[in-house]
Design a protein around this motif. Structure first.
Motif, PDB file in Angstrom:
ATOM      1  N   TRP A 114      11.481   8.132  -4.003  1.00  0.00           N
ATOM      2  CA  TRP A 114      11.086   9.259  -3.152  1.00  0.00           C
ATOM      3  C   TRP A 114      12.078  10.416  -3.204  1.00  0.00           C
ATOM      4  CZ3 TRP A 114       6.748  10.257  -0.233  1.00  0.00           C
ATOM      5  CH2 TRP A 114       5.816   9.225  -0.118  1.00  0.00           C
ATOM      6  N   SER A 134       0.852  -1.185   0.000  1.00  0.00           N
ATOM      7  CA  SER A 134       0.000   0.000   0.000  1.00  0.00           C
ATOM      8  C   SER A 134       0.895   1.245   0.000  1.00  0.00           C
ATOM      9  CB  SER A 134      -0.903  -0.008   1.239  1.00  0.00           C
ATOM     10  OG  SER A 134      -1.687   1.147   1.292  1.00  0.00           O
ATOM     11  N   ARG A 135       1.251   1.696  -1.180  1.00  0.00           N
ATOM     12  CA  ARG A 135       2.184   2.812  -1.315  1.00  0.00           C
ATOM     13  C   ARG A 135       1.464   4.159  -1.227  1.00  0.00           C
ATOM     14  NH1 ARG A 135       7.341   0.880  -2.784  1.00  0.00           N
ATOM     15  NH2 ARG A 135       7.322  -1.311  -2.134  1.00  0.00           N
ATOM     16  N   LYS A 136       2.129   5.119  -0.634  1.00  0.00           N
ATOM     17  CA  LYS A 136       1.578   6.464  -0.495  1.00  0.00           C
ATOM     18  C   LYS A 136       1.662   7.213  -1.828  1.00  0.00           C
ATOM     19  CE  LYS A 136       3.421   6.765   4.225  1.00  0.00           C
ATOM     20  NZ  LYS A 136       4.399   7.468   5.082  1.00  0.00           N
ATOM     21  N   THR A 137       0.845   8.224  -1.956  1.00  0.00           N
ATOM     22  CA  THR A 137       0.955   9.135  -3.089  1.00  0.00           C
ATOM     23  C   THR A 137       2.053  10.143  -2.780  1.00  0.00           C
ATOM     24  OG1 THR A 137      -1.387   8.921  -3.609  1.00  0.00           O
ATOM     25  CG2 THR A 137      -0.243  10.835  -4.513  1.00  0.00           C
ATOM     26  N   LYS A 138       3.044  10.209  -3.635  1.00  0.00           N
ATOM     27  CA  LYS A 138       4.171  11.105  -3.391  1.00  0.00           C
ATOM     28  C   LYS A 138       3.749  12.554  -3.601  1.00  0.00           C
ATOM     29  CE  LYS A 138       7.683   7.730  -4.808  1.00  0.00           C
ATOM     30  NZ  LYS A 138       6.742   6.683  -5.210  1.00  0.00           N
ATOM     31  N   ASP A 174       3.992  16.507  -4.692  1.00  0.00           N
ATOM     32  CA  ASP A 174       4.573  17.204  -5.837  1.00  0.00           C
ATOM     33  C   ASP A 174       5.865  17.900  -5.398  1.00  0.00           C
ATOM     34  OD1 ASP A 174       5.165  19.226  -7.832  1.00  0.00           O
ATOM     35  OD2 ASP A 174       3.105  19.017  -8.550  1.00  0.00           O
ATOM     36  N   ASP A 189       7.545   5.438   2.389  1.00  0.00           N
ATOM     37  CA  ASP A 189       6.768   4.239   2.698  1.00  0.00           C
ATOM     38  C   ASP A 189       7.401   3.355   3.771  1.00  0.00           C
ATOM     39  OD1 ASP A 189       4.618   4.511   0.747  1.00  0.00           O
ATOM     40  OD2 ASP A 189       6.152   4.198  -0.766  1.00  0.00           O
ATOM     41  N   SER A 236       6.170  15.259   5.047  1.00  0.00           N
ATOM     42  CA  SER A 236       5.858  14.035   4.293  1.00  0.00           C
ATOM     43  C   SER A 236       6.927  12.988   4.580  1.00  0.00           C
ATOM     44  CB  SER A 236       5.833  14.334   2.785  1.00  0.00           C
ATOM     45  OG  SER A 236       4.879  15.322   2.480  1.00  0.00           O
TER      46      SER A 236
END
Length: 364
Positions: free
Chosen positions: A127, A13-17, A19, A31, A28
């Motif tokens: 990332w 379940s990867r996070k939305t990186k 911008d 993962d 932020s």
């Protein structure tokens, strides 16, 4: 340590990186994180990369009550050729060990720590942001986890490395900051923990920083804790003065943090044939130099900004404008050179850069 000693529990379940254009500092996180455990008598063990998640600790854990915790800060940079580079990470882990020793905490194996960091970065290479001026901030830290309310060193600890993509320290390029010289509070004294990167040092500095911010100053300059006379460091950086052609920085004395960027600046200036004098320097000397028109430049050094030129100092409501509030030539050259070495735009004459293996490679 080889990667065979590291276990993996990678999340699906990867996070939305975020911008790259909207990155802020420390908000932020990636993962995954790296963890190792320490048990007295058994040493460091159970090195692992796991999903980034909250930490579960006993309410009586010593870290909460007696402050046994130390940390570090460094960055990974995306080069023009898309490789990922670290700047002197071994120096950060050596300093971490000095902090651990000061707080009666078990030292880490620096080779194991670097191997764990490289492997975490290999897992999380996506990332590392691409936009110029951005980077991936790296926060290694150690906490005491034993549940015990007695005042004594803990018997168990955990070592973590977490990662956070961050934007450029300066939104519109390097620019001078305003600094308030602190006269009421002190940061540290010789023999205390000022030379260690431990949480309590930063908590005790918050009151002075709050006052400075309310007056429109970005940081606090600390004087020595005994005479309140000699310059020590600024809130998040070491400090340098160029007076009548001589570059001076306060000598390491047991209450000043030994900055990695500070050390690098001194070595880089020596490489250029421009020596730095490390000695005591009083705030009176700085003020006298300003009055005589000899205070040519002031700049801070640290991981976050690399170089922070200082455009104004306020001491006892006497305002000292430095170089007409503009960035000086030494500050500018140092900033450009160091950042270009970090990102691979300029050669690395002093062997400071470590390249991170790509996801297609394994660390031996």
């Amino acid at each position: 340590m080889t990667t065979s000693k590291i276990t993996y529990n990678l999340t699906e379940s990867r996070k939305t990186k975020p911008d790259d254009k909207t990155l802020v500092f420390g908000r932020s996180f990636t993962d995954h994180m790296f963890i190792a455990d320490y048990v007295k008598g058994s040493g460091w063990q159970n090195h692992r990369i796991v999903p980034y998640a909250p930490i579960s600790l006993d309410p009586a854990a010593i870290v909460f009550h007696y402050g046994q915790t130390v940390f570090e800060g460094l960055k990974a940079y995306r080069a023009e050729d898309d490789s990922i580079r670290l700047f002197r990470p071994e120096e950060n882990f050596r300093r971490l060990n000095r902090s651990l020793d000061r707080l009666c905490m078990p030292e880490i194996d620096t080779e194991d720590a670097l191997a764990g960091l490289l492997e975490l970065l290999r897992v999380e290479e996506g990332w590392v942001p691409h936009l110029e001026g951005t980077s991936l901030y790296i926060r290694p830290f150690v906490i005491a986890t034993e549940a015990f309310l007695g005042v004594a060193p803990a018997a168990s600890y955990q070592f973590y490395i977490i990662l956070s993509p961050v934007g450029s320290y300066y939104e519109e390029g390097i620019h001078p900051v305003k600094i308030l010289v602190e006269n009421e509070y002190v940061r540290a004294v010789k023999g205390g923990t000022g030379g260690a990167k431990t949480a309590g040092n930063y908590a005790s500095a918050l009151k002075a920083q709050e006052t400075a911010s309310s007056r429109g100053y970005s940081q606090v300059m600390w004087l020595d804790g005994v005479e309140k006379k000699y310059v020590e460091e600024v809130g998040s950086m070491n400090i340098f003065f160029k007076i009548d052609g001589e570059i001076i920085t306060p000598a390491i004395n047991g209450s000043i943090l030994e900055g990695i960027t500070r050390k690098s600046i001194i070595e880089l200036l020596a490489h250029w044939g421009t020596p730095v004098t490390e000695r005591k320097i009083s705030i009176d000397e700085v003020a006298d130099a300003h009055a005589a028109g000899k205070l040519e430049e002031v700049f801070g050094t640290g991981t976050a900004a690399v170089i922070s030129p200082v455009g104004e100092l306020n001491w006892n409501d006497t305002v000292m404008v430095v170089n007409e509030g503009e960035t000086g030539p030494v500050s500018k050259k140092l900033y450009e050179t160091l950042t270009q070495i970090q990102t691979g735009e300029e050669s690395d004459p002093l062997g400071w850069v470590t390249e991170v293996p790509s996801s297609l490679e394994k660390i031996s």
